[in-house]
Scaffold this motif. Structure first.
Motif, mmCIF file in Angstrom:
data_model
loop_
_atom_site.group_PDB
_atom_site.id
_atom_site.type_symbol
_atom_site.label_atom_id
_atom_site.label_comp_id
_atom_site.label_asym_id
_atom_site.label_seq_id
_atom_site.Cartn_x
_atom_site.Cartn_y
_atom_site.Cartn_z
ATOM 1 N N VAL A 508 0.603 -0.957 -0.270
ATOM 2 C CA VAL A 508 0.007 0.033 0.100
ATOM 3 C C VAL A 508 1.330 1.307 0.317
ATOM 4 C CG1 VAL A 508 -2.031 1.168 1.036
ATOM 5 C CG2 VAL A 508 -1.609 -1.262 1.129
ATOM 6 N N VAL A 509 1.184 1.933 -1.110
ATOM 7 C CA VAL A 509 1.810 3.394 -1.170
ATOM 8 C C VAL A 509 0.155 4.374 -1.104
ATOM 9 C CG1 VAL A 509 2.868 4.568 -2.598
ATOM 10 C CG2 VAL A 509 2.573 1.706 -3.094
ATOM 11 N N HIS A 510 0.743 4.892 0.626
ATOM 12 C CA HIS A 510 0.487 6.427 0.546
ATOM 13 C C HIS A 510 0.896 7.876 -0.365
ATOM 14 C CE1 HIS A 510 -1.297 4.525 3.586
ATOM 15 N NE2 HIS A 510 -0.195 2.898 4.190
ATOM 16 N N LEU A 511 -0.038 8.223 -0.664
ATOM 17 C CA LEU A 511 0.273 9.408 -1.595
ATOM 18 C C LEU A 511 0.443 11.320 -0.999
ATOM 19 C CD1 LEU A 511 -1.574 7.807 -4.694
ATOM 20 C CD2 LEU A 511 0.892 8.017 -4.626
ATOM 21 N N ASN A 512 1.008 11.556 -1.005
ATOM 22 C CA ASN A 512 1.650 12.991 -1.136
ATOM 23 C C ASN A 512 0.028 14.221 -1.576
ATOM 24 O OD1 ASN A 512 2.062 15.523 -0.184
ATOM 25 N ND2 ASN A 512 3.771 14.749 -0.542
ATOM 26 N N SER A 513 -1.143 14.026 -1.444
ATOM 27 C CA SER A 513 -1.837 15.116 -1.692
ATOM 28 C C SER A 513 -1.490 16.679 -1.977
ATOM 29 C CB SER A 513 -3.368 14.987 -0.962
ATOM 30 O OG SER A 513 -3.208 14.921 -0.434
ATOM 31 N N SER A 514 -0.391 16.735 -0.748
ATOM 32 C CA SER A 514 -0.335 17.745 -1.088
ATOM 33 C C SER A 514 0.684 18.587 -2.386
ATOM 34 C CB SER A 514 0.722 17.898 0.281
ATOM 35 O OG SER A 514 0.225 17.863 1.559
ATOM 36 N N LEU A 515 1.536 17.418 -2.744
ATOM 37 C CA LEU A 515 2.032 17.724 -4.008
ATOM 38 C C LEU A 515 1.508 17.638 -5.099
ATOM 39 C CD1 LEU A 515 4.938 17.874 -5.232
ATOM 40 C CD2 LEU A 515 4.771 15.268 -5.857
ATOM 41 N N ALA A 516 0.496 17.526 -5.437
ATOM 42 C CA ALA A 516 -0.624 17.317 -6.440
ATOM 43 C C ALA A 516 -1.508 18.539 -6.257
ATOM 44 C CB ALA A 516 -1.836 16.054 -6.459
ATOM 45 N N ARG A 517 -2.008 19.268 -4.984
ATOM 46 C CA ARG A 517 -2.350 20.391 -4.414
ATOM 47 C C ARG A 517 -1.431 21.258 -5.046
ATOM 48 N NH1 ARG A 517 -4.107 18.213 0.093
ATOM 49 N NH2 ARG A 517 -5.946 17.744 0.458
#
Length: 521
Positions: A508-517
């Motif tokens: 399970v890879v937890h993604l950094n949503s801050s980067l996408a924002r």
């Protein structure tokens, strides 16, 4: 005597209220057995003495079900891995916050493999799951080598020149990957053959006029899959002075494995899949719910487009035999795979290679799987060309699940995302009661509500991959976690386990949503 009996029962009941359920049931059985007066008097004295002793004890012997749960947790958590990654990786904001992985074998030894590494000479991280068949030799080789091929293909020519110069002059070579290995993973030192083949690969890239900036992830993934599979085939045909090296090369080629690899970079996720492993993205919708977005398609007989693709590669006379009984030539379930040269080589080449090996080693002693599939008239029938899916990262993309088919045999995409999401949010969502369930009588409705309530329990595991495996094997008829089912699935004898479940690997890879924002602004 009646007073002594009542007194004994009173003391016994008082003591039994201090005990766990299993022990209480034993005392209850004793009370109901109506022993003789002398036995009851003795029991009374023993009960009183035990109560007094109990007051001075700080703990008691746990009953069997506690030890059973501890054993189950130890089995489930033996191979789990959790890695938290820095917010900044030295080149910018990291796309991945952390990853969690776990494996549960059914075969002995486990035929699944997993790999995770950061690309040091280019951007991004690589995550791979590999499902071996016919032994673990091919999955082991691919898990060790494929990520190197992908990383080298993405490296610019200038970085490749530094590698080649170091090899030529005997200087230290800069690292290509930063590996994340678990202590229980099968770790082998890279064989000189592997290094030689990788060097030949980057030398060919240096000679190319189109490799100044390195390949993009889509091209690199496709090229690396195909090139490694070709190298595995060529190595099995190469002359070796060392019988053990030749045996290992042939074992790898005649075994097989499927692979699903994700490159997670600052621009998005590229998933390369060959076989029946799978990648699924967990997406948080505007209302807070989670949806499942598939980032790969299984290459098996359930995929009609894949079946038609294979049929189109062979004469019309083979249309009814290429895929039969849900298997390639009636034998192999995945329709794309590494190795498995008995579905790729001509019969003459197979016989020649095996004849060269028989003079030096007993084939049975190395467990070499070899057979001639039926209707084998126009090889090759199998290849390792991956299907690539690209997904641009968005703020709502929460996590990516990679799993071998042992996980997906038990869980659907939506169910896996729901279980992972509930575990991460510590929220347990209940599906609405269906129209058919509304027709249940009062007793059946009570049972349904009890089972649904059982699902609302604390998270058992800190590791999301472990939690997925727990629910994959232990989910009951109503979506609740059934401890009895889980225990039975995990305590099967080694020679029976594979009949009831497959090896399971989940990452399970937890993604950094801050980067996408940040990229959207």
């Amino acid at each position: 005597m009646f007073k002594r009996v009542c007194s004994s029962i009173r003391y016994t009941l008082t003591f039994s209220s201090l005990l766990p359920f299993q022990i209480r049931s034993t005392w209850g059985h004793f009370i109901s057995s109506r022993r003789t007066c002398s036995s009851v008097q003795m029991c009374s004295r023993i009960s009183v003495s035990r109560i007094k002793a109990k007051r001075h004890q700080t703990s008691y012997q746990r009953p069997d079900f506690y030890r059973s749960e501890l054993k189950i947790n130890n089995i489930l958590r033996r191979n789990e891995q959790t890695v938290n990654l820095p917010e900044f990786d030295g080149r910018g904001l990291s796309t991945v916050r952390k990853f969690e992985s776990n494996q549960l074998p059914a075969n002995t030894p486990n035929e699944d493999r997993r790999s995770v590494a950061t690309c040091l000479q280019s951007k991004g991280m690589l995550f791979g799951v590999f499902d071996g068949h016919g032994g673990s030799a091919c999955a082991q080789a691919v898990s060790e080598r494929l990520l190197y091929y992908i990383a080298v293909a993405m490296m610019p020519k200038q970085s490749l020149e530094v590698l080649e110069s170091g090899m030529q002059h005997g200087r230290p070579v800069p690292p290509i990957l930063q590996w994340y290995k678990h202590r229980t993973d099968f770790n082998y030192e890279p064989a000189s053959l592997y290094i030689d083949q990788l060097r030949i690969f980057w030398q060919e890239l240096l000679d190319s006029d189109e490799h100044d900036e390195g390949m993009d992830p889509t091209t690199a993934l496709t090229y690396a899959f195909k090139r490694l599979d070709a190298d595995i085939s060529l190595e099995a045909q190469a002359p070796f002075s060392n019988v053990l090296e030749k045996t290992a090369a042939i074992q790898t080629a005649f075994a097989g494995c499927t692979a699903c690899v994700a490159h997670v970079g600052p621009d998005g996720i590229h998933v390369a899949n060959a076989g029946d492993c799978r990648a699924v993205l967990g997406v948080q919708e505007a209302d807070g719910s989670l949806s499942a977005l598939p980032l790969s398609w299984d290459h098996n007989s359930d995929n009609e487009a894949e079946v038609e693709r294979i049929r189109a590669l062979h004469p019309p006379s083979e249309r009814d035999t290429v895929v039969t009984d849900g298997r390639l030539l009636g034998v192999l379930m995945p329709l794309r795979a590494f190795g498995d040269v008995q579905f790729k080589w001509s019969l003459e080449l197979q016989q020649s290679i095996l004849a060269s090996l028989k003079s030096g080693v007993d084939l049975d002693s190395v467990s070499l799987r070899h057979y001639t599939p039926p209707n084998y008239t126009s090889p090759p029938y199998l290849d390792a060309t991956p299907e690539i899916i690209y997904h641009k990262l968005r703020p709502q993309d929460r996590f990516l699940i990679l799993g071998t088919d042992g996980l997906w045999d038990e869980l659907g995409n939506k169910e896996a995302v729901r279980i992972a999401g509930e575990h991460l949010n510590a929220i347990h969502l209940q599906a609405p009661i269906t129209p058919s369930e509304r027709q249940l009588n009062l007793g059946q409705m009570h049972e349904l509500l009890v089972r649904r309530q059982a699902r609302v329990s604390d998270a058992f595991d800190a590791n999301t991959a472990t939690h997925l495996i727990r629910y994959a094997l232990g989910t009951g008829n109503y979506g609740e976690l059934c401890q009895e089912k889980l225990t039975s699935m995990l305590t099967l004898p080694e020679d029976l386990a594979r009949l009831y479940r497959d090896d399971i690997t989940a990452t399970v890879v937890h993604l950094n949503s801050s980067l996408a924002r940040a990229q959207q602004t």
